[in-house]
Motif scaffolding. Sequence first.
Motif, PDB file in Angstrom:
ATOM      1  N   VAL A 178       3.476  -3.909   1.429  1.00 31.08           N
ATOM      2  CA  VAL A 178       3.609  -2.838   2.428  1.00 31.08           C
ATOM      3  C   VAL A 178       4.819  -1.972   2.090  1.00 31.08           C
ATOM      4  O   VAL A 178       4.761  -0.742   2.180  1.00 31.08           O
ATOM      5  CB  VAL A 178       3.734  -3.455   3.848  1.00 31.08           C
ATOM      6  N   GLY A 179       5.904  -2.627   1.649  1.00 29.66           N
ATOM      7  CA  GLY A 179       7.086  -1.864   1.239  1.00 29.66           C
ATOM      8  C   GLY A 179       6.765  -0.887   0.123  1.00 29.66           C
ATOM      9  O   GLY A 179       7.190   0.269   0.128  1.00 29.66           O
ATOM     10  N   MET A 180       5.965  -1.332  -0.831  1.00 32.24           N
ATOM     11  CA  MET A 180       5.576  -0.476  -1.943  1.00 32.24           C
ATOM     12  C   MET A 180       4.727   0.703  -1.456  1.00 32.24           C
ATOM     13  O   MET A 180       4.915   1.846  -1.895  1.00 32.24           O
ATOM     14  CB  MET A 180       4.785  -1.303  -2.955  1.00 32.24           C
ATOM     15  N   ILE A 181       3.809   0.392  -0.514  1.00 31.34           N
ATOM     16  CA  ILE A 181       2.954   1.458   0.026  1.00 31.34           C
ATOM     17  C   ILE A 181       3.810   2.507   0.726  1.00 31.34           C
ATOM     18  O   ILE A 181       3.601   3.714   0.572  1.00 31.34           O
ATOM     19  CB  ILE A 181       1.891   0.868   0.979  1.00 31.34           C
ATOM     20  N   VAL A 182       4.827   2.046   1.464  1.00 28.65           N
ATOM     21  CA  VAL A 182       5.721   2.986   2.146  1.00 28.65           C
ATOM     22  C   VAL A 182       6.443   3.864   1.131  1.00 28.65           C
ATOM     23  O   VAL A 182       6.539   5.081   1.295  1.00 28.65           O
ATOM     24  CB  VAL A 182       6.734   2.219   3.035  1.00 28.65           C
ATOM     25  N   LEU A 211       8.963 -11.480  11.814  1.00 31.48           N
ATOM     26  CA  LEU A 211       9.473 -10.316  11.069  1.00 31.48           C
ATOM     27  C   LEU A 211      10.297 -10.780   9.868  1.00 31.48           C
ATOM     28  O   LEU A 211      10.870  -9.966   9.155  1.00 31.48           O
ATOM     29  CB  LEU A 211      10.335  -9.440  11.983  1.00 31.48           C
ATOM     30  N   GLU A 212      10.308 -12.107   9.689  1.00 34.73           N
ATOM     31  CA  GLU A 212      11.130 -12.713   8.646  1.00 34.73           C
ATOM     32  C   GLU A 212      10.859 -12.100   7.256  1.00 34.73           C
ATOM     33  O   GLU A 212      11.786 -11.833   6.491  1.00 34.73           O
ATOM     34  CB  GLU A 212      10.848 -14.229   8.621  1.00 34.73           C
ATOM     35  N   ASN A 213       9.547 -11.870   6.956  1.00 32.58           N
ATOM     36  CA  ASN A 213       9.179 -11.330   5.641  1.00 32.58           C
ATOM     37  C   ASN A 213       9.838  -9.993   5.387  1.00 32.58           C
ATOM     38  O   ASN A 213      10.292  -9.692   4.282  1.00 32.58           O
ATOM     39  CB  ASN A 213       7.663 -11.195   5.529  1.00 32.58           C
ATOM     40  N   TYR A 214       9.863  -9.142   6.442  1.00 35.50           N
ATOM     41  CA  TYR A 214      10.437  -7.805   6.267  1.00 35.50           C
ATOM     42  C   TYR A 214      11.951  -7.884   6.170  1.00 35.50           C
ATOM     43  O   TYR A 214      12.570  -7.093   5.477  1.00 35.50           O
ATOM     44  CB  TYR A 214      10.003  -6.885   7.414  1.00 35.50           C
ATOM     45  N   LYS A 215      12.528  -8.845   6.886  1.00 38.85           N
ATOM     46  CA  LYS A 215      13.982  -9.018   6.787  1.00 38.85           C
ATOM     47  C   LYS A 215      14.361  -9.341   5.346  1.00 38.85           C
ATOM     48  O   LYS A 215      15.357  -8.870   4.827  1.00 38.85           O
ATOM     49  CB  LYS A 215      14.443 -10.153   7.710  1.00 38.85           C
ATOM     50  N   ARG A 216      13.519 -10.161   4.700  1.00 36.77           N
ATOM     51  CA  ARG A 216      13.868 -10.615   3.343  1.00 36.77           C
ATOM     52  C   ARG A 216      13.839  -9.484   2.318  1.00 36.77           C
ATOM     53  O   ARG A 216      14.477  -9.588   1.268  1.00 36.77           O
ATOM     54  CB  ARG A 216      12.937 -11.751   2.909  1.00 36.77           C
ATOM     55  N   LEU A 264     -13.719  -1.471   1.064  1.00 40.04           N
ATOM     56  CA  LEU A 264     -12.897  -1.791  -0.105  1.00 40.04           C
ATOM     57  C   LEU A 264     -11.456  -1.319  -0.005  1.00 40.04           C
ATOM     58  O   LEU A 264     -10.603  -1.760  -0.771  1.00 40.04           O
ATOM     59  CB  LEU A 264     -13.549  -1.216  -1.367  1.00 40.04           C
ATOM     60  N   VAL A 265     -11.169  -0.410   0.916  1.00 38.10           N
ATOM     61  CA  VAL A 265      -9.785   0.042   1.065  1.00 38.10           C
ATOM     62  C   VAL A 265      -9.257  -0.316   2.451  1.00 38.10           C
ATOM     63  O   VAL A 265      -8.217  -0.964   2.586  1.00 38.10           O
ATOM     64  CB  VAL A 265      -9.657   1.570   0.834  1.00 38.10           C
ATOM     65  N   GLY A 266      -9.995   0.070   3.460  1.00 37.35           N
ATOM     66  CA  GLY A 266      -9.519  -0.098   4.838  1.00 37.35           C
ATOM     67  C   GLY A 266      -9.286  -1.553   5.211  1.00 37.35           C
ATOM     68  O   GLY A 266      -8.166  -1.936   5.585  1.00 37.35           O
ATOM     69  N   ILE A 267     -10.309  -2.381   5.040  1.00 37.88           N
ATOM     70  CA  ILE A 267     -10.199  -3.782   5.473  1.00 37.88           C
ATOM     71  C   ILE A 267      -9.123  -4.542   4.690  1.00 37.88           C
ATOM     72  O   ILE A 267      -8.259  -5.186   5.293  1.00 37.88           O
ATOM     73  CB  ILE A 267     -11.583  -4.486   5.393  1.00 37.88           C
ATOM     74  N   PRO A 268      -9.105  -4.427   3.340  1.00 34.37           N
ATOM     75  CA  PRO A 268      -8.027  -5.115   2.611  1.00 34.37           C
ATOM     76  C   PRO A 268      -6.643  -4.661   3.049  1.00 34.37           C
ATOM     77  O   PRO A 268      -5.716  -5.471   3.132  1.00 34.37           O
ATOM     78  CB  PRO A 268      -8.286  -4.724   1.149  1.00 34.37           C
ATOM     79  N   LEU A 269      -6.521  -3.371   3.340  1.00 30.16           N
ATOM     80  CA  LEU A 269      -5.228  -2.831   3.738  1.00 30.16           C
ATOM     81  C   LEU A 269      -4.783  -3.445   5.066  1.00 30.16           C
ATOM     82  O   LEU A 269      -3.632  -3.879   5.225  1.00 30.16           O
ATOM     83  CB  LEU A 269      -5.335  -1.304   3.866  1.00 30.16           C
TER      84      LEU A 269
END
Lengths: 368, 285
Positions: free
Chosen positions: B259-263, B51-56, B23-28
């Motif tokens: 992922v940005g939010m998790i960071v 990497l386009e998504n991260y550039k945005r 429930l945590v590992g796989i979704p992540l």
Amino acid sequence: MQEPLLQLKKLNKYYGSSHILKDITFDINYGEFLTLLGPSGCGKTTLLRCIAGLEAIDSGDILLNGASIKDLAPNKRNINTVFQNYALFPHLNVYDNVAYGPRVKKSMSEKELKTRVADFLELVQMSGYEKRMPHQLSGGQRQRIAIARALINEPDILLLDEPLGALDLKLRKYMQTELAHLQKKAKTTFVYVTHDQEEALNMSDRIVVINKGEIQQLGNPREIYNNPKNLFVADFIGDRNIKKVKVLEKNNNYFRIKLGSSIIDIKCSDYAGGGCNPGETAILAIHMDKMKISCTEIPNSFSGEVMSVHYAGSQIRSEVNVDGEIVTVIEYQNNNSDYNIGDKVYISWEESGAVLLPLEDYVEGSNV
Amino acid sequence: MFNLKKIKQNAPAVPIFVWTGLLVGIPLIYVVVLSFLSRDNLGNVVFEFTLENYKRIFDPVYLKVFYNSFLLAALTGLITLFIGYPVAYFTANLEPKRRSLAMGLIILPFWISSLLRIYGWIILLGNKGLINNLLLKFNIIKEPLIMMYNFGTTLVGTAYMLIPFMIIALFNSVDKLDRSLLEASYDLGASKWKTFFNITLPLTMPGIAGGFILVFIPSLGLFFISDLLGGGKNVFLGNLINAQVTKGRNKPLAAAFSVGMIVLVLIVLYIYNRITKDKKEGLFL
């Protein structure tokens, strides 16, 4: 005579409907080591907290150097406390703990403070521990720091709330002597709370025996030990045989009493026999370790039969049946202690070990 | 060789590992992988590394969203701390009976749907809401006050929603505080305020940091409060991710924002660890 340092005047304290302290009145003198002694729940810690200002009193007054302090907050009283669990600040190191008082009162510069803290750590033999955190110290060390932290404020009175309670027996004995030395060295008045009679007798200049919120007796250790004013004190201090006896005669310097079939004379001391009259029943209280067993008949003694003999190291604890009353005798081993169970023996005692008390405060089976 | 004893010893931990793994590992892992993938014109995910998504994320428009969310979360943390601390302090010092009553009252709102509770604020703060009506009725104001649909309203709603977490974290911390330490501080000459700053505050710092984390993290992701109370004027991370998944049909971008939010959360957790590990000192010492 010099005015007493602290005067307690008809102090009363209630928790809800229970009366915790009843008309407590006594004085504390400059430089003395005074102990409040009593069983747990007797109000001795409450009394200490009232002196510290941590509890408000309901009536009466507390005078320090002649001025009332009863309405002063604890931080405005020149009295400091060593708490039962030491209450060292866990987030501060030893130096900052000891420096806490002068710092919050801004009473000296940091430079001055440095030498002061060093002086007081030396006093309690804890030099070199400045950077340690409280959790890195042993119980005995914590206690010394707690004492240094209180004494650095140069209080008029240092209050100690059962500070040895958490230590093991050996360390406790050692710290008893240490504390008494420290008190003389610091020239500060100590008010010490304990339920341990041995501790109280060992260290104090004077002892206040308290029970159920009332002062039972105030005196030096010798008086408290040898001349208990009432049955509570007789029973609480030392190990005594406490027996109901019949008073037969009263003379100038002795009472003639009867226990079982033995008729004996008890010398009158300051308190012994006050309020006891011929024909009445009274209480005879004799220290177990001031009695002696003899196999040959001696005058002025109880006669009885040995019921049990226990060897406990250097001491022998024997129980003797004196006409149905069990009398316990604690003796040091000697050449005469060759009696066995079933032997007929005679029990004598040192005069100072025995007191005769009126019956009034006797309650069957519940005297401690 | 199989060590049967060891297997038996660790057996109770198996469900936890399975649970967290599933429930945590796989979704992540799914989200992280997704964030590096592309999408076609119809919004379907295409297995093509980019990497386009991260550039945005570094587009000023989206950076503003990160900034908004961080500001909202940090302010929510501060507001709940300043309101929650006195509440927790007095609750922890109540006698046991009243204390459980007070704690019950603090937890009670949890039993009601959070949506309903947010609608409650609209009834209270709206242009024709209770407060405006009362103020108009007593002629204190001529025109209704505009209290709805801005950053402030979202902040109030978020703080309201999350304050119980702060109070519970602080309560535990204050409750654990040894009262004899406070008495020792008075006894040594400190006033109540000095005692608070020198003893109480540093010793309850773990509760403060813990409560802050408990409030900060969820407020980063909440989106319905800003939708309902903020009127969608300020976009926050939660709204953005929600919109990219539903309306934008751009799951890889939504994953990158996640992922940005998790960071962001990990950075805050790192700071938290540093604070609680460090030696804590009073403000006056």
